[in-house]
Design an enzyme around this catalytic site. Sequence first.
Site, PDB file in Angstrom:
ATOM      1  N   ASN A 114       8.453   3.155 -10.786  1.00  0.00           N
ATOM      2  CA  ASN A 114       9.563   2.426 -10.171  1.00  0.00           C
ATOM      3  C   ASN A 114      10.621   3.394  -9.648  1.00  0.00           C
ATOM      4  OD1 ASN A 114       8.145   0.243 -11.014  1.00  0.00           O
ATOM      5  ND2 ASN A 114       9.448  -0.192 -12.780  1.00  0.00           N
ATOM      6  N   HIS A 131       7.489   8.377  -8.430  1.00  0.00           N
ATOM      7  CA  HIS A 131       7.602   8.032  -7.006  1.00  0.00           C
ATOM      8  C   HIS A 131       9.012   8.194  -6.460  1.00  0.00           C
ATOM      9  CE1 HIS A 131       3.838   5.322  -7.676  1.00  0.00           C
ATOM     10  NE2 HIS A 131       3.525   6.611  -7.613  1.00  0.00           N
ATOM     11  N   THR A 200       2.071  -3.037 -14.374  1.00  0.00           N
ATOM     12  CA  THR A 200       1.550  -2.379 -13.178  1.00  0.00           C
ATOM     13  C   THR A 200       0.158  -2.902 -12.855  1.00  0.00           C
ATOM     14  OG1 THR A 200       0.999  -0.261 -12.113  1.00  0.00           O
ATOM     15  CG2 THR A 200       0.672  -0.374 -14.497  1.00  0.00           C
ATOM     16  N   ALA A 243       6.644  -8.705 -19.725  1.00  0.00           N
ATOM     17  CA  ALA A 243       7.144  -7.473 -20.358  1.00  0.00           C
ATOM     18  C   ALA A 243       8.429  -7.740 -21.136  1.00  0.00           C
ATOM     19  CB  ALA A 243       7.396  -6.427 -19.274  1.00  0.00           C
TER      20      ALA A 243
HETATM   21  C1  BV8 Z   1      -1.185  10.678  -2.902  1.00  0.00           C
HETATM   22  C2  BV8 Z   1       7.544   4.478  -3.648  1.00  0.00           C
HETATM   23  C3  BV8 Z   1      -2.226  12.626  -2.103  1.00  0.00           C
HETATM   24  C4  BV8 Z   1       7.989   3.960  -2.326  1.00  0.00           C
HETATM   25  C5  BV8 Z   1       5.177   3.985  -3.977  1.00  0.00           C
HETATM   26  C6  BV8 Z   1      -6.219   6.076   1.277  1.00  0.00           C
HETATM   27  C7  BV8 Z   1      -5.322   6.626   2.192  1.00  0.00           C
HETATM   28  C8  BV8 Z   1      -4.171   7.295   1.785  1.00  0.00           C
HETATM   29  C9  BV8 Z   1      -3.897   7.420   0.440  1.00  0.00           C
HETATM   30  C10 BV8 Z   1      -4.798   6.847  -0.421  1.00  0.00           C
HETATM   31  C11 BV8 Z   1      -5.951   6.197  -0.050  1.00  0.00           C
HETATM   32  N1  BV8 Z   1      -6.597   5.768  -1.179  1.00  0.00           N
HETATM   33  C12 BV8 Z   1      -5.892   6.103  -2.251  1.00  0.00           C
HETATM   34  C13 BV8 Z   1      -4.822   6.780  -1.788  1.00  0.00           C
HETATM   35  C14 BV8 Z   1      -3.827   7.305  -2.549  1.00  0.00           C
HETATM   36  C15 BV8 Z   1      -2.626   6.344  -2.500  1.00  0.00           C
HETATM   37  C16 BV8 Z   1      -3.008   5.054  -3.200  1.00  0.00           C
HETATM   38  O1  BV8 Z   1      -3.102   5.036  -4.404  1.00  0.00           O
HETATM   39  N2  BV8 Z   1      -3.240   3.973  -2.455  1.00  0.00           N
HETATM   40  C17 BV8 Z   1      -3.706   2.755  -3.104  1.00  0.00           C
HETATM   41  C18 BV8 Z   1      -2.777   1.612  -2.796  1.00  0.00           C
HETATM   42  C19 BV8 Z   1      -5.133   2.499  -2.676  1.00  0.00           C
HETATM   43  N3  BV8 Z   1      -1.653   7.069  -3.231  1.00  0.00           N
HETATM   44  C20 BV8 Z   1      -0.822   7.846  -2.546  1.00  0.00           C
HETATM   45  O2  BV8 Z   1      -0.734   7.914  -1.351  1.00  0.00           O
HETATM   46  C21 BV8 Z   1       0.060   8.715  -3.438  1.00  0.00           C
HETATM   47  N4  BV8 Z   1      -0.007  10.050  -2.941  1.00  0.00           N
HETATM   48  O3  BV8 Z   1      -2.217  10.273  -3.313  1.00  0.00           O
HETATM   49  O4  BV8 Z   1      -1.044  11.870  -2.284  1.00  0.00           O
HETATM   50  C22 BV8 Z   1      -1.771  13.913  -1.600  1.00  0.00           C
HETATM   51  C23 BV8 Z   1      -1.945  15.034  -2.404  1.00  0.00           C
HETATM   52  C24 BV8 Z   1      -1.542  16.250  -1.900  1.00  0.00           C
HETATM   53  C25 BV8 Z   1      -0.949  16.347  -0.635  1.00  0.00           C
HETATM   54  C26 BV8 Z   1      -0.748  15.197   0.132  1.00  0.00           C
HETATM   55  C27 BV8 Z   1      -1.158  13.963  -0.341  1.00  0.00           C
HETATM   56  C28 BV8 Z   1       1.504   8.243  -3.354  1.00  0.00           C
HETATM   57  C29 BV8 Z   1       1.631   6.878  -3.978  1.00  0.00           C
HETATM   58  C30 BV8 Z   1       3.101   6.514  -4.099  1.00  0.00           C
HETATM   59  C31 BV8 Z   1       3.452   5.459  -3.082  1.00  0.00           C
HETATM   60  N5  BV8 Z   1       4.839   5.031  -3.285  1.00  0.00           N
HETATM   61  N6  BV8 Z   1       6.468   3.645  -4.155  1.00  0.00           N
HETATM   62  C32 BV8 Z   1       8.744   2.671  -2.459  1.00  0.00           C
HETATM   63  O5  BV8 Z   1       8.726   2.044  -3.549  1.00  0.00           O
HETATM   64  O6  BV8 Z   1       9.359   2.281  -1.467  1.00  0.00           O
HETATM   65  S1  BV8 Z   1       3.972   3.101  -4.708  1.00  0.00           S
HETATM   66  C33 BV8 Z   1       4.466   1.541  -5.160  1.00  0.00           C
HETATM   67  O7  BV8 Z   1       3.349   1.021  -5.853  1.00  0.00           O
HETATM   68  C34 BV8 Z   1       5.633   1.452  -6.114  1.00  0.00           C
HETATM   69  O8  BV8 Z   1       6.065   2.688  -6.639  1.00  0.00           O
HETATM   70  C35 BV8 Z   1       5.011   0.646  -7.245  1.00  0.00           C
HETATM   71  O9  BV8 Z   1       5.623   0.871  -8.465  1.00  0.00           O
HETATM   72  C36 BV8 Z   1       3.649   1.225  -7.206  1.00  0.00           C
HETATM   73  C37 BV8 Z   1       2.592   0.620  -8.021  1.00  0.00           C
HETATM   74  O10 BV8 Z   1       2.660  -0.759  -7.882  1.00  0.00           O
HETATM   75  P1  BV8 Z   1       3.035  -1.568  -9.215  1.00  0.00           P
HETATM   76  O11 BV8 Z   1       4.206  -0.926  -9.839  1.00  0.00           O
HETATM   77  O12 BV8 Z   1       1.818  -1.691 -10.040  1.00  0.00           O
HETATM   78  O13 BV8 Z   1       3.507  -2.951  -8.621  1.00  0.00           O
HETATM   79  P2  BV8 Z   1       2.593  -4.164  -8.200  1.00  0.00           P
HETATM   80  O14 BV8 Z   1       3.479  -5.115  -7.486  1.00  0.00           O
HETATM   81  O15 BV8 Z   1       1.354  -3.650  -7.533  1.00  0.00           O
HETATM   82  O16 BV8 Z   1       2.122  -4.789  -9.593  1.00  0.00           O
HETATM   83  C38 BV8 Z   1       3.069  -5.332 -10.472  1.00  0.00           C
HETATM   84  C39 BV8 Z   1       2.278  -5.857 -11.658  1.00  0.00           C
HETATM   85  O17 BV8 Z   1       3.192  -6.397 -12.607  1.00  0.00           O
HETATM   86  C40 BV8 Z   1       1.320  -6.985 -11.291  1.00  0.00           C
HETATM   87  O18 BV8 Z   1       0.046  -6.707 -11.859  1.00  0.00           O
HETATM   88  C41 BV8 Z   1       1.931  -8.228 -11.937  1.00  0.00           C
HETATM   89  O19 BV8 Z   1       0.952  -9.088 -12.454  1.00  0.00           O
HETATM   90  C42 BV8 Z   1       2.720  -7.630 -13.071  1.00  0.00           C
HETATM   91  N7  BV8 Z   1       3.920  -8.389 -13.445  1.00  0.00           N
HETATM   92  C43 BV8 Z   1       4.749  -9.113 -12.637  1.00  0.00           C
HETATM   93  N8  BV8 Z   1       5.771  -9.599 -13.376  1.00  0.00           N
HETATM   94  C44 BV8 Z   1       5.582  -9.177 -14.663  1.00  0.00           C
HETATM   95  C45 BV8 Z   1       4.398  -8.409 -14.708  1.00  0.00           C
HETATM   96  N9  BV8 Z   1       3.927  -7.858 -15.836  1.00  0.00           N
HETATM   97  C46 BV8 Z   1       4.648  -8.057 -16.963  1.00  0.00           C
HETATM   98  N10 BV8 Z   1       5.791  -8.786 -16.998  1.00  0.00           N
HETATM   99  C47 BV8 Z   1       6.277  -9.362 -15.872  1.00  0.00           C
HETATM  100  N11 BV8 Z   1       7.415 -10.087 -15.933  1.00  0.00           N
END
Ligand code: BV8
Length: 254
Positions: A114, A131, A200, A243
Amino acid sequence: MRRPNYAFRMWTKQPFSNKLLNRLRSSRYLLVLTGAGVSAESGVPTFRGKDGYWRKFSPQELATMDAFEKNSELVWEWYEYRRGLIREVQPNPAHYAIKDLEDRFAEFLLVTQNIDGLHQRAGSRKIAELHGNIWRDRCLKCGQVYDHKEVKLKGVPPKCACGGLLRPDVVWFGEALPQETLLQALQAAQFCDFLLTVGTSALVQPAASLPLLAQENGAFVVEINLEPTPLSERVNESIRGKAGEVLPGLVKKL
Ligand code: BV8
Ligand code: ZN
């Protein structure tokens, strides 16, 4: 509904398993990994939830350098919208319960995906922000980092003293995570003996690999999440619940 065959517990029905409680009570190094679900009960939209959309864009489309280069005003407006939202909310019981856990365990690290700063506002100090943080801006030209609250937004995108363009100091998709912070998180995953992953979807790498890395190194891994995730069937126990309810309940049992 098909009954999942893994150690799945509906929080409201059964308290925590004795195995979980015994392992946590005897843990000497706790790692907590959080995602947007931990801030949901504060009123911050999750990243992939239905309320995560802004105008007609999904966060995934806007949180990239590509989007910023194409339309820095739009991306700045999105971050200003999110800052406006986060400014108005408070940490919730989940944030405070994690701070309690930090106080109880000799070795502890909170690794968060976050960027909202709510963990710090709840008192967490031993924290690794994978992040980045929405309250900092960084100059694209000279790298100078600013406290966003000091940045006078004379129109967007704001400029650095050197004349360079400022961007939010967060990690976008396709960008490398801050190296030190990532190493700190990887080390903690290697040496912790208990990992709690909370709120997450376990979709974003490399953060999503930490729980299984910890498990491979002998840690007991527990997931607390509203919905099943790709981790649910692989962790030692997966608890379905909010949570802000489950975590305070867990702290009470310690
Ligand atoms: C990297 C900051 C390499 C910005 C964020 C293809 C192309 C390009 C890249 C990739 C690719 N395949 C994979 C990748 C890597 C990519 C990636 O993982 N993509 C995924 C989506 C496939 N990762 C990257 O690009 C990372 N960098 O790999 O770099 C590299 C290495 C060297 C040199 C160059 C490059 C960078 C990733 C960071 C991206 N930035 N955020 C901003 O926020 O504006 S990520 C973003 O997602 C947020 O940070 C967020 O926190 C994060 C993860 O999401 P979650 O936190 O899990 O949130 P989500 O909504 O998904 O889920 C919430 C969950 O909570 C749900 O399950 C829900 O059920 C639950 N929930 C809801 N309410 C509650 C609850 N649980 C409990 N209680 C509740 N009340
Ligand atoms: Zn500059």
